[in-house]
Design a protein around this motif. Structure first.
Motif, PDB file in Angstrom:
ATOM      1  N   THR A  52      17.365   8.838   9.007  1.00  0.00           N
ATOM      2  CA  THR A  52      18.357   7.971   8.365  1.00  0.00           C
ATOM      3  C   THR A  52      17.770   7.527   7.034  1.00  0.00           C
ATOM      4  OG1 THR A  52      17.440   5.916   9.236  1.00  0.00           O
ATOM      5  CG2 THR A  52      19.020   7.062  10.640  1.00  0.00           C
ATOM      6  N   PRO A  53      18.627   7.015   6.135  1.00  0.00           N
ATOM      7  CA  PRO A  53      18.064   6.528   4.875  1.00  0.00           C
ATOM      8  C   PRO A  53      17.090   5.377   5.121  1.00  0.00           C
ATOM      9  CG  PRO A  53      20.446   6.726   4.726  1.00  0.00           C
ATOM     10  CD  PRO A  53      20.108   6.893   6.176  1.00  0.00           C
TER      11      PRO A  53
ATOM     12  N   ILE B 179       3.320  16.041   9.548  1.00  0.00           N
ATOM     13  CA  ILE B 179       4.130  15.903  10.756  1.00  0.00           C
ATOM     14  C   ILE B 179       5.616  15.824  10.445  1.00  0.00           C
ATOM     15  CG2 ILE B 179       3.945  13.372  10.788  1.00  0.00           C
ATOM     16  CD1 ILE B 179       3.692  13.631  13.872  1.00  0.00           C
ATOM     17  N   LEU B 180       5.951  15.368   9.190  1.00  0.00           N
ATOM     18  CA  LEU B 180       7.368  15.231   8.836  1.00  0.00           C
ATOM     19  C   LEU B 180       8.074  16.568   9.009  1.00  0.00           C
ATOM     20  CD1 LEU B 180       6.980  12.967   5.650  1.00  0.00           C
ATOM     21  CD2 LEU B 180       7.921  12.283   7.880  1.00  0.00           C
ATOM     22  N   ASP B 181       9.264  16.492   9.618  1.00  0.00           N
ATOM     23  CA  ASP B 181      10.095  17.675   9.846  1.00  0.00           C
ATOM     24  C   ASP B 181       9.463  18.698  10.792  1.00  0.00           C
ATOM     25  OD1 ASP B 181      12.202  16.758   8.069  1.00  0.00           O
ATOM     26  OD2 ASP B 181      10.823  17.269   6.410  1.00  0.00           O
ATOM     27  N   SER B 182       8.455  18.248  11.563  1.00  0.00           N
ATOM     28  CA  SER B 182       7.911  19.161  12.571  1.00  0.00           C
ATOM     29  C   SER B 182       8.811  19.131  13.807  1.00  0.00           C
ATOM     30  CB  SER B 182       6.481  18.743  12.932  1.00  0.00           C
ATOM     31  OG  SER B 182       6.468  17.438  13.455  1.00  0.00           O
ATOM     32  N   GLY B 183       8.590  19.998  14.737  1.00  0.00           N
ATOM     33  CA  GLY B 183       9.443  20.097  15.924  1.00  0.00           C
ATOM     34  C   GLY B 183       9.119  19.022  16.955  1.00  0.00           C
TER      35      GLY B 183
ATOM     36  N   ASP C 123       9.256   7.773   5.370  1.00  0.00           N
ATOM     37  CA  ASP C 123       8.965   8.631   4.219  1.00  0.00           C
ATOM     38  C   ASP C 123       9.404   7.867   2.966  1.00  0.00           C
ATOM     39  OD1 ASP C 123       8.222  10.817   2.780  1.00  0.00           O
ATOM     40  OD2 ASP C 123       9.744  12.182   3.599  1.00  0.00           O
ATOM     41  N   SER C 124       9.230   8.463   1.800  1.00  0.00           N
ATOM     42  CA  SER C 124       9.520   7.726   0.569  1.00  0.00           C
ATOM     43  C   SER C 124      10.965   7.212   0.527  1.00  0.00           C
ATOM     44  CB  SER C 124       9.226   8.602  -0.644  1.00  0.00           C
ATOM     45  OG  SER C 124       9.918   9.823  -0.515  1.00  0.00           O
ATOM     46  N   ASP C 125      11.931   8.002   1.024  1.00  0.00           N
ATOM     47  CA  ASP C 125      13.309   7.510   0.926  1.00  0.00           C
ATOM     48  C   ASP C 125      14.099   7.700   2.233  1.00  0.00           C
ATOM     49  OD1 ASP C 125      13.360  10.195   0.882  1.00  0.00           O
ATOM     50  OD2 ASP C 125      14.451  10.417  -1.021  1.00  0.00           O
TER      51      ASP C 125
ATOM     52  N   ASP D 203       0.833  -1.224   0.000  1.00  0.00           N
ATOM     53  CA  ASP D 203       0.000   0.000   0.000  1.00  0.00           C
ATOM     54  C   ASP D 203       0.855   1.257   0.000  1.00  0.00           C
ATOM     55  OD1 ASP D 203       1.107  -0.243   2.481  1.00  0.00           O
ATOM     56  OD2 ASP D 203      -0.718   0.340   3.577  1.00  0.00           O
ATOM     57  N   GLU D 204       2.089   1.143  -0.507  1.00  0.00           N
ATOM     58  CA  GLU D 204       3.052   2.245  -0.359  1.00  0.00           C
ATOM     59  C   GLU D 204       2.492   3.629  -0.736  1.00  0.00           C
ATOM     60  OE1 GLU D 204       5.753   2.505   1.113  1.00  0.00           O
ATOM     61  OE2 GLU D 204       6.797   4.256   0.311  1.00  0.00           O
TER      62      GLU D 204
END
Lengths: 138, 536
Positions: free
Chosen positions: B72-73, B24-28, B55-57, B11-12
């Motif tokens: 991290t990757p 929310i990504l990169d939020s504090g 996240d995607s990558d 279901d990517e």
């Protein structure tokens, strides 16, 4: 006398016209023009005199200016039309009031016709006769 | 090289979309999440605990205990594997697991040996990442610890969902505020239009109760807004409509919806006036509303009447002399049967009326020039005595015909004036002609010139005529206005003379005034600036 008196016949046929007009120059011109056409003209200078004179002399036709001192031609016309003695005398307005509404107002008072100023002094008498002819035919 | 990367979940795409929806990504850092990771580390006794989001990558850490890095990757992340399964991924010893044995995090810093990751599955069924605990030594979790980790993971998901709902709520509130602001500004705009429009607007309920009015409506009807609101519209209507009451609106509705119709209105002082009404229906949550757009046309009607009156007067004034001119020429052309004496009278009549026509036309042109602001003055230094004498000479014949004496009284010491001589003579002639129209025979018309001071001179013209009452005076200088404008007036004229005189004098920087007494006479006084004052 009787029928073989041409003078008498002509006299009988002469129309007695009362001219009510306050401007002395127009009085003169209308009178001369009408006299040439064979009318017997009496001149008065305002509406009140016209009413008085008409009652006294009972002319065959009245030629009536509209704007006159003392009493306007309109008021004189209504008075003449409402009096039994004078209501049958045909009245023709001779006036510089030329707006449609004004003409309508004049005719509504029972005038037989409406001649606007400046009138044609060579045919004024003919115009008066034509209006009277129409009135009689009607 | 790195370990075998985890395959992408089936279901990517939907999963990533779900994740993005949390914003929310990169939020504090957030306490609520940090509490949960601290709790997880504490309960499981591990140095490291993380809330990771795939996240995607990359894997990004929303909360971290025991790790400095924020991300991290993805291809070397343990969690990339954990999200592939519904249940916990437990790696007792990474070196023993072929998926992780060569992972850089295992073989070098931070030297992971133990990993337990609980996938964070949203209510929509997508695993966004994990709540995981990590140790540098191989180990196992007790069943209590596993239960606790499961409970904490549900807390994390609940927290995530709550955070998302809050965000959506905040967004909704912002939108609401924006809407509110837009509404307010639209309202203010509407208000401003409503308040400043020239036409009156009256908003009525279905029963004809006045609900709102604008200032123009107040001006038209002569009421304050508070005096109208809440009352029935019949207060603005004359008697016949008042009695109709409620039926009025039905009739108005039939006749005036979307059309301009003419009605009669009633002002607060009882005056009736013509108005144009266009009614439109405006929907309102409280029921139907009618808005009446109202224009007071009384001034327009009065202007129409004045225009008609003017046309009538001008037509009459032009036609009357033309009648004599044309008639006299016609009779003279065919002079048979006309006495010599009458011929002379006809010639004079033609001539006099031509003159009369010329005067009327030049008066009308003067008025047109004055109104167009195209009247130019040719100012020169003039002797007042000369001006008065010229004016008297012009009206001498008229005075003689009317048996009126002209009496000039000019002061000995009178300063010269800087004026357009022709125009001032015209002004004095107009006053003299006017006086001669009203002066009874065998009386005098006096023209008097006096010095007011070095800067001013006045010229007055007095008659012994019938005089004027105080309420007649203001009308004197109105264009085309004759005190007696009736059809039975005694005094002819266009009613232009005095208004031209006033305009001429004022153009010179002077003034005109009139004093009069019924039964005694009238005096017009022109004040002219002397040489000291000279503008325009």
């Amino acid at each position: 006398m009787g029928c073989d008196d041409p003078e008498g016949i002509r006299k009988n046929m002469t129309m007695r016209l009362l001219l009510a007009e306050d401007d002395p120059d127009i009085q003169l011109i209308a009178r001369l023009s009408l006299e040439k056409a064979g009318f017997d003209v009496t001149v008065v200078g305002n509406g009140a005199e016209a009413v008085r004179k008409a009652a006294e002399e009972h002319p065959d036709v009245i030629l009536m200016d509209w704007m006159m001192p003392e009493m306007t031609g309109l008021d004189a016309c209504s008075m003449l039309k409402s009096a039994v003695a004078t209501r049958d005398i045909p009245i023709i307005f001779l006036t510089a009031k030329t707006q449609a509404a004004e003409i309508k107002r004049g005719l509504q008072l029972g005038a037989a016709g409406y001649i606007v100023k400046p009138f044609d002094a060579t045919t004024l008498g003919t115009q008066v006769s034509a209006i009277l002819g129409k009135t009689r035919d009607a | 090289m790195s370990a075998r990367p985890a395959p992408l979940p089936p279901d990517e795409a939907a999963r990533l979309e779900d994740l993005r929806g949390f914003e929310i990504l990169d939020s504090g850092d957030e306490e609520a999440f940090d509490d949960l990771t601290r709790l997880a580390a504490h309960i499981c006794g591990t140095p490291i605990a993380l809330i990771t989001l795939i996240d995607s990558d990359r894997q990004w850490f929303k909360s971290r205990v025991g790790v400095e890095a924020r991300e991290t990757p993805r291809d070397i992340a343990f969690c990339s594997h954990a999200i592939l399964q519904d249940d916990l991924l437990i790696v007792g010893d990474a070196l023993e697991d072929e998926r992780f044995a060569t992972n850089p995090f295992v073989v070098s810093e931070p030297g992971i040996r133990f990993y337990a990751g609980a996938p964070l599955v949203t209510p929509r069924g997508h695993a966004l990442g994990t709540l995981c605990v990590i140790d540098r030594v191989p180990r196992q979790l007790t069943s209590d610890q596993l239960t606790a980790l499961g409970a904490l993971r549900r807390q994390v998901v609940a927290q995530l969902e709550m955070r998302r709902t809050l965000l959506a709520l905040k967004e909704a509130m912002k939108e609401h505020e924006r809407d509110q602001a837009a509404l307010q500004s639209a309202n203010a705009r509407f208000r401003s239009v409503f308040d400043h429009m020239l036409g009156g607007l009256v908003i009525l309920t279905e029963d004809g109760i006045i609900e709102e009015t604008n200032p123009a409506a107040g001006r038209i009807f002569g009421y304050r807004r508070e005096e109208m609101i809440g009352r029935h519209v019949s207060m603005l209507l004359p008697e016949p409509f008042r009695a109709e009451g409620r039926d009025f609106l039905r009739r108005a509705h039939q006749q005036a919806i979307g059309r301009v119709t003419e009605w009669e209105g009633r002002r607060s002082n009882g005056d009736l006036f013509p108005l144009e009404l266009s009614l439109f229906e405006s929907p309102a949550p409280e029921g139907r509303r009618f808005a009446g757009n109202i224009r007071d046309v009384s001034e327009r009607r009065a202007a129409d009447r004045a225009k008609n009156e003017f046309i009538s007067i001008v037509s009459h004034e032009l036609r009357t002399p033309l009648t004599s001119i044309k008639g006299s020429i016609q009779l003279l052309l065919d002079d048979a049967g006309i006495a010599a004496e009458d011929r002379n009278r006809l010639l004079l009549a033609g001539l006099n009326n031509a003159d009369r026509l010329i005067r009327i036309i030049s008066d009308m042109l003067d008025i047109a020039k004055i109104e167009a602001g195209a009247l130019h003055l040719d100012r020169r230094l003039c002797d007042v005595r000369d001006l008065v004498e010229q004016a008297l000479a012009t009206v001498e014949t008229i005075a003689r015909n009317a048996s009126v004496r002209l009496v000039p009284v000019v002061a000995a010491e009178i300063p010269p004036v800087m004026v357009d001589a022709d125009r001032i003579v015209q002004a004095i002639v107009n006053l003299l002609s006017n006086a001669l129209k009203f002066a009874p025979p065998d009386t005098a018309v006096t023209v008097e010139a006096t010095r007011i001071d070095d800067a001013r001179v006045c010229v007055s013209v007095s008659d012994r005529g019938p005089g004027l009452s105080a309420d007649q005076l203001p009308q004197l200088f109105q264009k085309f206005r004759q005190l007696d404008s009736s059809d039975s007036r005694k005094i002819p004229g266009t009613g232009l003379g005095l208004s031209i005189t006033k305009a001429l004098v004022e153009q010179h920087g002077g003034s005109i005034e009139v004093t009069s007494e019924v039964g005694v006479g009238t005096t017009f006084t022109i004040r002219l600036p002397g040489t000291a004052a000279s503008d325009t």
